[in-house]
Structures are given as C-alpha cells and as structure tokens.
Design a protein around this motif. Structure first.
Motif, short mmCIF file in Angstrom:
data_model
loop_
_atom_site.label_atom_id
_atom_site.label_comp_id
_atom_site.label_asym_id
_atom_site.label_seq_id
_atom_site.Cartn_x
_atom_site.Cartn_y
_atom_site.Cartn_z
N CYS A 64 0.67 2.54 8.07
CA CYS A 64 -0.50 1.74 8.42
C CYS A 64 -0.09 0.52 9.22
O CYS A 64 1.05 0.06 9.15
N HIS A 113 -11.33 0.79 0.17
CA HIS A 113 -11.12 1.66 1.33
C HIS A 113 -12.07 1.39 2.48
O HIS A 113 -11.82 1.82 3.60
N LEU A 158 0.84 -1.20 0.00
CA LEU A 158 0.00 0.00 0.00
C LEU A 158 0.87 1.24 0.00
O LEU A 158 2.01 1.22 0.47
N ASN A 175 -5.20 -3.00 8.46
CA ASN A 175 -5.23 -3.66 7.16
C ASN A 175 -6.28 -4.76 7.12
O ASN A 175 -7.01 -4.90 6.14
N ALA A 234 -7.78 -4.39 3.37
CA ALA A 234 -7.01 -3.51 2.49
C ALA A 234 -6.67 -4.20 1.17
O ALA A 234 -6.49 -5.42 1.11
#
Length: 487
Positions: free
Chosen positions: A153, A440, A147, A158, A163
């Motif tokens: 993150c 998202h 990502l 996640n 994700a």
C-alpha cells in the motif's frame, strides 16, 4: 468474491482509443499507458473484479498530476486516483471503462524530508508504507501506522481511506497522524497545505476534508506526518480466555494497569489457528488451541519504562483472578513475530478456502461480544452450512465478521450466500447503531449500504461539499456518492 462484486463485470475492457490517443498527444507516451498494459490497474486487490479504463496516467511529480487532471477534464473524461491498489471496497477500481482514466501515483516516491528535531516528515503519495517506516526508523524515529498490506500500500491511499490497522488503539487512525497535505484539485489547481505545525487554529482545517474522501474531492500528492520516538521495548503475549466477554473485562484492566503503553489488543477465535496453519503449514501453535477466545496483547515503550516487568505483573494479576486461563509471552522479537503470524495467517487461510464475505464493522466497545454472538447466531440460523470467523481490534470496537461458504458450491451459490450473509450482518449491526465500515472506507462496494443508512442532513452536507469542490463530477465518480454535475 465480495458481496457486491457482481455489480462490476469481471472482464477487462479497453476504453475509448481516440481519447487515449489524445491523452498520449497531450501528456506524452512516458506518462500514459494504453491497451493491455492498463489491465493490471483495473483489477481489485483480491482479483474478484476486473474492469477497464481509457488509459493509465503515471505522473512523476505534482505538477504532472495537475497537468493530467486538466487534460482529462478537457477531454470530458473522469479520474480514478490509485495508489497501491490494495483497498478492499473497490474505491480505486474503475467501473466505467469507456470514460475513466486511472491516475496512478506509483512513480511519486520521494521522501522529501525527515526532521528529527521537529518529529515530522514530508513524503510523496506514491511511497510504499513499509519503505517509509524503514526510512523513519533509520532516522531514529517511529511511524506507527501498521497494516497487513504495508509492503504494497502507498501513502496517498492510506490518507485517502483514513487507514486504521493494529496500532489505532494507541496512536489513532491515519487522520490523527496527518499534519498537512498537498492536493491536486478537480480543476487542476494545487492546494499546498504541507504545514508541520501542531497548533494552527486559523479557521476550518481543510486537510481533514480530503482524509477518508477516497479521491472524490482531489488527489493527495504529498503528506506531512507527525512522527514518534521509537518503541525500543516491546512485550507481546498470546492469551487464552474462557469467553469473548472476558476480553472486554481484560481490556478494561489493561487500560487501567498498562495505560497508554498498550499498543495492540486483538481478539481471535480458536478457528484462527486452524486457518493460519492452513496458510503457513510450518507454524507451530505455542499453546493449546481449544480456548473459547484468544487475545493478542502488546505493550511498548522506551526510556526508563520496564515493559517486560509491566507485562509480567499485569498477567500475574489477571491470571490470579481467573480472567486469563493460559498464555505465552514472546521471549524475543522472532517469537513475537511468530505470534503475530497467527493473526496475519488467519486472513491468508480464509482466502485459500475461496470466495467469502469480508466485513469491517464497528460497534460500541462494551457491546462487542453481544454483537458477535447475535450476528453469528443469525448467520447460523439462516445459513447453517457457512462458517463464521470473527476477529478484530477490541480497543476500538472494530470487528471483522467474515462468513465462509462451504466447499463444493457453484459460483452462483457462493455469491448468493455471500449476499445473504451480508444482509444478515448489516441487519444485526443496525440494531447496535454501528458502522458498516470501521477502517476500509466506502468505495463502490459499500456505497449502496452506506446511502441506505446515511442520515439526510449528513448526505446533504456531503453532497454540498462535493458540488462545491468538484462541480463537474470528474473525481472518482461512482465512489461513495451518487453524484453527477447536474445533481
């Protein structure tokens, strides 16, 4: 600024001081932050929204998470779980300062186990993604989740947002990488499902219930992941095409000729290079920047496969057929990194131009060019002074169709254009039976649009699950669903 950011006040507010004091008394000052120290946890990733909370609790292990959840519930407060706070839909941003407590997993950073023979790892929720990937690489293995925010993150976020990223084409979203979970439930009990079994058909797979739930059913505290052999050989190419529709034809050819060795297939408009160079002035364009569409193609593998030869033979064929007009192949890892900088720098360049609409939608792959054409035309017809920037992941139909208002507008005028642009994009999207959130999540930002579109039976099932797991409604209220204990 995001389209719905006006639903939250952009001002930090302290929560209930008596409740904060009670939390400190029960959990100790080492675990509980109050006052001004809370503000940094109450601001979204882009800085568009700042709210407030009663306190922030920072547990160091799973039992302390469970203890915190029990204490918060006993005080009549609610929980907003938070990892790296890099989400884009306000899923980890509190919106009720007087009654919500943020539980940050940032101190739970243990990598409990990496097993090379089992091709698996067990990692705590607060571990930063890039640090986990580095540790896995040191063990001679590979974790494919990639990502733009991987340096900030955290693993729990996640999983909780399911994700996506640039490697979904080959490896799938986070859901496909999870073998097991450890979760603190709303009553403070602990679900221990940290199995690393690949095949386990003992009824309903409970871990799937928490993946993508954005903390509305519990707090993910640890994860067991499947790992892969390292991709020792990588070939990266930037290609110029005559039209976005050619990208679909090219993708079909690449899937046939490169098979499962294709790890990324990104499309970009020519505007991507301008935006990237605005963010990274020293970035040099490796080829002409005036083709109608561009594709960033990557294939990778290990062992006996000759990746470079495969890339060259594939490109020779598609260029002879006129499908690709021009291109450049990275001759080194550094050159490959520079090619990816155009994709990543494009996002930074948009941010530098100010508040804008950021979308994350998906449509059937075969209809992706048609959707982009219709949506951009509809935006131009209603908002002719705005700039559309469409890019994304061709292999999974994920389009980020962003809309940038012109400079010189007031904050209110910008907000009006963002809201209008979102309505236009969603209206076109509905005609394609697409998704308003490809990777998202829903959070608070997309909740109204989600609830306006979700089928009644699906909403009934989601509400029933929430009622069964969290009847008191203490886990991340306001995220995804409109749910209260008496609903």
């Amino acid at each position: 600024m995001t389209a719905d950011s006006t639903t939250l006040e952009n001002e930090f507010k302290s929560g209930d001081e008596a409740a904060a004091s009670a939390l400190i008394e029960q959990l100790g000052p080492d675990l509980v932050l109050v006052g001004p120290a809370v503000e940094g946890y109450c601001r979204d990733w882009h800085g568009d929204v700042t709210t407030g909370a009663v306190a922030v609790v920072r547990p160091r292990n799973t039992e302390e998470v469970a203890q915190a959840v029990r204490a918060i519930g006993a005080l009549g407060l609610t929980v907003v779980p938070q990892g790296g706070n890099t989400g884009l839909v306000l899923g980890a941003t509190p919106d009720r300062p007087g009654s919500q407590v943020v539980i940050s997993l940032e101190r739970m950073t243990a990598i409990r186990r990496i097993d090379s023979d089992d091709f698996s790892a067990v990692v705590e929720a607060g571990v930063i993604l890039s640090e986990f990937k580095d540790r896995v690489e040191e063990a001679g293995l590979y974790f494919p989740l990639a990502l733009g925010a991987q340096g900030s993150c955290r693993i729990g976020g996640n999983v909780s947002t399911n994700a996506g990223g640039i490697n979904v084409l080959r490896y799938g979203m986070t859901r496909e990488l999870v073998l097991g979970l450890e979760v603190v439930l709303p009553d403070g009990s602990i679900f221990d499902g940290l199995s690393t079994l690949r095949k386990d058909n003992r009824g309903i797979d409970l871990k799937q219930m928490f993946i993508g739930a954005e903390g509305t059913l519990g707090i993910v505290t640890a994860v067991s992941f499947k790992l892969m052999p390292p991709a020792e050989k990588v070939a990266t190419a930037l290609l110029g095409l005559g039209a976005l529709s050619d990208a679909i034809t090219l993708y079909r050819r690449a899937r046939r000729d490169c098979c499962d060795l294709m790890s990324a297939f990104e499309f970009m408009p020519p505007m991507a290079f301008t935006l990237a160079q605005e963010a990274i002035p020293d970035l040099q364009l490796p080829m002409p920047g005036d083709y109608p569409a561009y594709v960033l193609l990557e294939i990778s593998g290990s062992g006996l496969v000759d990746i470079d030869d495969l890339m060259h033979r594939f490109l020779e064929g598609v260029m002879e057929d006129g499908l690709v007009l021009d291109g450049v192949i990275a001759a080194s890892r550094n050159q490959a990194r520079n090619l990816w900088l155009f994709r990543e720098g494009m996002n930074e360049g948009q941010a530098k131009r100010g508040a804008h609409l950021r979308t994350d939608v998906s449509v059937p792959l075969s209809r992706l060019p048609e959707f982009v054409e219709k949506a951009e035309a509809a935006i131009f017809a209603q908002l002719p002074d705005c700039l559309c920037v469409s890019y994304g992941h061709v292999g999974d139909g994920n389009v980020h169709l962003n809309v940038l208002p012109p400079s010189g507008l007031t904050q209110e005028e910008v907000a009006e254009r963002i809201y209008a642009a979102k309505a236009v994009v969603n209206e076109v999207l509905d005609g394609f039976e697409g998704s308003i959130s490809a990777e998202h999540g829903i959070g608070r930002l997309k909740k109204a649009d989600f609830l306006a579109r979700v089928p009644a039976t699906q909403l009934q099932l989601l509400t029933a699950i929430k009622q069964a797991v969290d009847p008191a409604g203490i886990m991340n209220p306001g995220c995804q669903l409109n749910f209260s204990a008496d609903s």
